[in-house]
Design a protein around this motif. Structure first.
Motif, mmCIF file in Angstrom:
data_model
loop_
_atom_site.group_PDB
_atom_site.id
_atom_site.type_symbol
_atom_site.label_atom_id
_atom_site.label_comp_id
_atom_site.label_asym_id
_atom_site.label_seq_id
_atom_site.Cartn_x
_atom_site.Cartn_y
_atom_site.Cartn_z
ATOM 1 N N PHE A 20 31.353 55.225 12.469
ATOM 2 C CA PHE A 20 30.454 56.256 12.152
ATOM 3 C C PHE A 20 30.084 57.069 13.467
ATOM 4 O O PHE A 20 30.127 58.216 13.165
ATOM 5 N N ALA A 21 29.886 56.420 14.824
ATOM 6 C CA ALA A 21 29.675 57.363 15.851
ATOM 7 C C ALA A 21 30.747 58.322 16.213
ATOM 8 O O ALA A 21 30.550 59.251 16.614
ATOM 9 N N LEU A 22 32.042 57.844 15.996
ATOM 10 C CA LEU A 22 33.262 58.941 16.073
ATOM 11 C C LEU A 22 33.103 59.822 15.202
ATOM 12 O O LEU A 22 33.604 61.084 15.638
ATOM 13 N N ALA A 23 32.877 59.516 13.928
ATOM 14 C CA ALA A 23 32.555 60.626 12.792
ATOM 15 C C ALA A 23 31.760 61.714 13.426
ATOM 16 O O ALA A 23 31.762 62.870 13.249
ATOM 17 N N ALA A 24 30.786 61.182 13.872
ATOM 18 C CA ALA A 24 29.576 62.006 14.239
ATOM 19 C C ALA A 24 30.001 62.986 15.404
ATOM 20 O O ALA A 24 29.658 63.948 15.490
ATOM 21 N N ALA A 25 30.569 62.282 16.359
ATOM 22 C CA ALA A 25 31.106 63.130 17.610
ATOM 23 C C ALA A 25 31.908 64.110 17.153
ATOM 24 O O ALA A 25 31.966 65.233 17.692
ATOM 25 N N LEU A 26 33.058 63.803 16.205
ATOM 26 C CA LEU A 26 33.700 65.056 15.566
ATOM 27 C C LEU A 26 33.431 66.047 15.140
ATOM 28 O O LEU A 26 33.567 67.203 15.268
ATOM 29 N N PHE A 27 32.320 65.676 14.144
ATOM 30 C CA PHE A 27 31.480 66.733 13.253
ATOM 31 C C PHE A 27 30.564 67.364 14.300
ATOM 32 O O PHE A 27 30.424 68.713 14.054
ATOM 33 N N ALA A 28 30.256 66.701 15.035
ATOM 34 C CA ALA A 28 29.427 67.505 16.276
ATOM 35 C C ALA A 28 29.926 68.634 16.814
ATOM 36 O O ALA A 28 29.409 69.836 17.176
ATOM 37 N N SER A 29 31.227 68.387 17.288
ATOM 38 C CA SER A 29 31.962 69.354 17.990
ATOM 39 C C SER A 29 32.326 70.457 17.055
ATOM 40 O O SER A 29 32.620 71.740 17.270
ATOM 41 N N TRP A 30 32.692 69.928 15.646
ATOM 42 C CA TRP A 30 33.052 71.050 14.635
ATOM 43 C C TRP A 30 32.082 72.001 14.448
ATOM 44 O O TRP A 30 32.221 73.327 13.941
ATOM 45 N N THR A 31 30.813 71.356 14.258
ATOM 46 C CA THR A 31 29.533 72.319 14.080
ATOM 47 C C THR A 31 28.821 73.097 14.980
ATOM 48 O O THR A 31 27.822 73.869 14.524
ATOM 49 N N VAL A 32 29.492 73.048 16.237
ATOM 50 C CA VAL A 32 28.825 73.617 16.976
ATOM 51 C C VAL A 32 28.786 75.009 17.012
ATOM 52 O O VAL A 32 29.470 75.897 16.723
ATOM 53 N N HIS A 33 27.221 75.803 16.959
ATOM 54 C CA HIS A 33 27.170 77.322 16.790
ATOM 55 C C HIS A 33 27.441 77.723 15.466
ATOM 56 O O HIS A 33 27.334 78.898 15.090
ATOM 57 N N ARG A 34 27.587 76.965 14.373
ATOM 58 C CA ARG A 34 27.939 77.458 13.128
ATOM 59 C C ARG A 34 27.191 76.667 12.133
ATOM 60 O O ARG A 34 27.540 76.585 10.891
ATOM 61 N N SER A 35 25.847 76.205 12.435
ATOM 62 C CA SER A 35 25.335 75.528 11.413
ATOM 63 C C SER A 35 23.577 75.848 11.585
ATOM 64 O O SER A 35 23.194 76.155 12.695
ATOM 65 N N GLY A 36 23.109 75.151 10.854
ATOM 66 C CA GLY A 36 21.610 75.373 10.925
ATOM 67 C C GLY A 36 21.021 76.502 10.261
ATOM 68 O O GLY A 36 21.606 77.356 9.840
ATOM 69 N N ILE A 37 19.959 76.220 9.653
ATOM 70 C CA ILE A 37 19.292 77.374 8.776
ATOM 71 C C ILE A 37 17.951 78.094 9.576
ATOM 72 O O ILE A 37 17.914 77.718 10.801
ATOM 73 N N ASP A 38 17.441 78.968 8.950
ATOM 74 C CA ASP A 38 16.457 79.724 9.825
ATOM 75 C C ASP A 38 15.325 78.893 10.250
ATOM 76 O O ASP A 38 14.787 79.206 11.322
ATOM 77 N N ASP A 39 14.826 78.061 9.473
ATOM 78 C CA ASP A 39 13.712 77.284 9.678
ATOM 79 C C ASP A 39 14.010 76.409 11.209
ATOM 80 O O ASP A 39 13.120 76.078 11.897
ATOM 81 N N VAL A 40 15.287 75.897 11.083
ATOM 82 C CA VAL A 40 15.861 75.005 12.150
ATOM 83 C C VAL A 40 15.635 75.979 13.552
ATOM 84 O O VAL A 40 15.200 75.289 14.578
ATOM 85 N N TYR A 41 15.868 76.938 13.562
ATOM 86 C CA TYR A 41 15.841 77.934 14.622
ATOM 87 C C TYR A 41 14.569 78.171 15.382
ATOM 88 O O TYR A 41 14.324 78.748 16.504
ATOM 89 N N ILE A 42 13.698 78.432 14.320
ATOM 90 C CA ILE A 42 12.157 78.006 14.901
ATOM 91 C C ILE A 42 11.995 77.118 16.008
ATOM 92 O O ILE A 42 11.361 77.326 17.052
ATOM 93 N N THR A 43 12.204 75.957 15.417
ATOM 94 C CA THR A 43 12.259 74.762 16.468
ATOM 95 C C THR A 43 12.999 75.009 17.747
ATOM 96 O O THR A 43 12.594 74.386 18.747
ATOM 97 N N TYR A 44 14.173 75.670 17.384
ATOM 98 C CA TYR A 44 15.059 75.722 18.680
ATOM 99 C C TYR A 44 14.500 76.708 19.555
ATOM 100 O O TYR A 44 14.651 76.499 20.826
ATOM 101 N N VAL A 45 13.610 77.808 19.082
ATOM 102 C CA VAL A 45 13.195 78.653 20.140
ATOM 103 C C VAL A 45 12.115 78.214 20.674
ATOM 104 O O VAL A 45 12.147 78.155 22.102
ATOM 105 N N TYR A 46 11.297 77.166 20.227
ATOM 106 C CA TYR A 46 10.132 76.373 20.913
ATOM 107 C C TYR A 46 10.916 75.333 22.168
ATOM 108 O O TYR A 46 10.531 75.298 23.298
ATOM 109 N N ALA A 47 12.095 74.865 21.716
ATOM 110 C CA ALA A 47 12.747 73.970 22.674
ATOM 111 C C ALA A 47 13.200 74.881 23.629
ATOM 112 O O ALA A 47 13.126 74.433 24.898
ATOM 113 N N ARG A 48 13.841 75.903 23.533
ATOM 114 C CA ARG A 48 14.335 76.907 24.724
ATOM 115 C C ARG A 48 13.220 77.208 25.598
ATOM 116 O O ARG A 48 13.355 77.307 26.821
#
Length: 472
Positions: A20-48
């Motif tokens: 499961f962890a391997l699958a998570a690592a593969l998908f994490a690399s696959w989804t970089v910069h191509r995922s997340g919806i508008d509401d998620v990016y609100i939290t990302y702005v606060y995190a930044r």
């Protein structure tokens, strides 16, 4: 009679967890910069902002407009410590949480004597849950914490269970409802004093950890409660009639593919019906001389939590959003799997036939699950993000300090070099929630002194309430 001892060793748990962890690592690399919806990016702005040393803040506002300040602080700290951008860390954390939750279901099944049922539930959680609407969302780590809290309780590690419950509530406040359900599993009618002692062993660590977080949050922001609840309730009460606290939940129950596209209700529902028959037969045989192991209490607890969470969210009076239905997936996935495997027939050969038939049914569902990641293969993702990036680029040609007003501010706030103000009052402290309730967004445009307005032309009522009738 079958032994209640698990038939799978911890070597299998380690193997499943590694996969499961391997699958998570593969998908994490696959989804970089191509995922997340508008509401998620609100939290990302606060995190930044946190990673840049600006505190938990939205540029140009003092409002705490993220529903998970703990996630924002965690992502910001990880970003600052690793050098990776916040969306990268958010994707990796989401897939890690999915893997941890899946492994937790397997471990929980083993702890209560149902290893194969737990394994099946873990596989379903891994392949049936992921959806681009959840990546980067706080529900994924919160659910993983709840699953492992139930596991720790099943193993008798009550203090650890309390800490994990507090962690779940820190990610998403309403997930704290799981604490009441987990504590109720410790109630014994014949031993009330002992029950209270066990519940205290869960409650005290949970209160201490959650209390420490609330004190920290108040020290950082001056408040215990983000403004998101009040803002979203104002949307649900708005005269515009665009948001509802109940619309969408019927689809989450009856047509889960409308909420989580990885589901295929044509395959899930026959399995659920068979599970219902298995429970009815088990209940019928409760007083007969039919060997049956105790039904896993944690499975029932998790299902009750999923339904209870739905009731709680509706009672809060906030608009329905698909990610609110994530805990409800236990009802659609976890209970049918366990119920099918919990039924025992009196004759060994009949019971073996039942187990084989059940295994085939579970395999048919697993093989029939369609991935919700087709959008990744096309490298498209949410089409609003590149569109809003163009808006941010255009606004960047205006003088510094130019304020952009919008109704969706996550993507825009992340990509814009100019201040972004929220006409719905989620992240902008100068917005009037009464104006949102009255459907008068033009007054918020004036209050927030918006120089530019990002207004999609198909926004209908939102457009009219902000701009008015263009022909006038």
């Amino acid at each position: 009679m079958e032994s209640s001892r698990p038939s799978l060793s911890w070597r299998w748990v380690a193997l499943a967890g590694t996969g499961f962890a391997l699958a998570a690592a593969l998908f994490a690399s696959w989804t970089v910069h191509r995922s997340g919806i508008d509401d998620v990016y609100i939290t990302y702005v606060y995190a930044r902002s946190w990673a840049q040393g600006l505190g938990l803040s939205w540029p140009g506002s003092t409002a705490l407009g993220t529903s998970s300040p703990f996630l924002a602080l965690l992502l910001g700290s990880l970003s600052a410590g690793t050098g990776f951008e916040v969306p990268d860390v958010g994707n990796a954390l989401s897939w890690l949480a999915i893997a941890i939750g899946s492994t937790g279901l397997f471990a929980l099944g083993r702890a209560e004597g149902w290893p194969w049922a737990g394994f099946a539930a873990g596989v379903f959680w891994l392949i049936g849950l992921p959806s681009h609407v959840l990546l980067g969302n706080e529900y994924l780590p919160a659910i993983a914490a709840v699953i492992w809290a139930f596991h720790q309780r099943a193993r008798g590690r009550l203090a650890s269970a309390g800490v994990l419950l507090a962690l779940a509530a820190m990610f998403r406040a309403e997930c704290g409802l799981a604490a009441l359900i987990l504590a109720s599993l410790e109630l014994r009618r014949a031993d009330l004093p002992g029950s209270l002692r066990r519940i205290a062993r869960i409650a005290v660590p949970a209160i201490l950890v959650a209390g420490a977080w609330l004190i920290t949050l108040y020290a950082l922001t001056g408040t215990f409660l983000p403004g998101t609840l009040a803002a979203k309730r104002a949307q649900a009460e708005s005269a515009l009639g665009l948001w509802s606290p109940t619309a969408g939940w019927a689809d989450a129950f009856a047509r889960p593919a409308r909420v989580f596209p990885a589901s295929r209700q044509g395959l899930w529902w026959p399995l659920a019906v068979a599970a219902g028959l298995a429970i009815a037969l088990r209940w019928r045989n409760r007083d007969r001389d039919v060997p049956q192991r105790p039904f896993p209490a944690s499975a029932v607890g998790l299902v009750v939590w999923g339904v209870g969470h739905f009731v709680w969210v509706v009672a809060l009076g906030v608009p329905y959003y698909p990610w609110y239905a994530a805990p409800l997936r236990f009802v659609q996935q976890f209970l049918p799997t366990l119920a099918l495997l919990a039924f025992a027939l009196p004759h060994p050969r009949l019971h073996l036939a039942w187990r084989v038939a059940t295994g085939l049914a579970v395999a048919a569902v697993a093989l029939g699950v369609r991935s919700d990641l087709e959008w990744l293969r096309d490298r498209m993702g949410d089409l609003r993000r590149p569109a809003y990036a163009q808006v941010a680029e255009l606004a960047g040609r205006y003088p510094p300090g130019t304020r952009i007003a919008a109704w969706e501010v996550g993507f825009l706030g992340w990509q814009s070099t100019r201040p972004v103000v929220d006409l719905l009052g989620l992240v902008s402290d100068g917005a009037s929630l009464d104006a949102v309730r009255q459907g008068d967004l033009r007054s918020n445009l004036d209050r927030l002194r918006g120089d530019l307005l990002m207004a999609p032309l198909n926004a209908r009522a939102l457009f009219a309430s902000t701009v008015g009738e263009p022909r006038r």
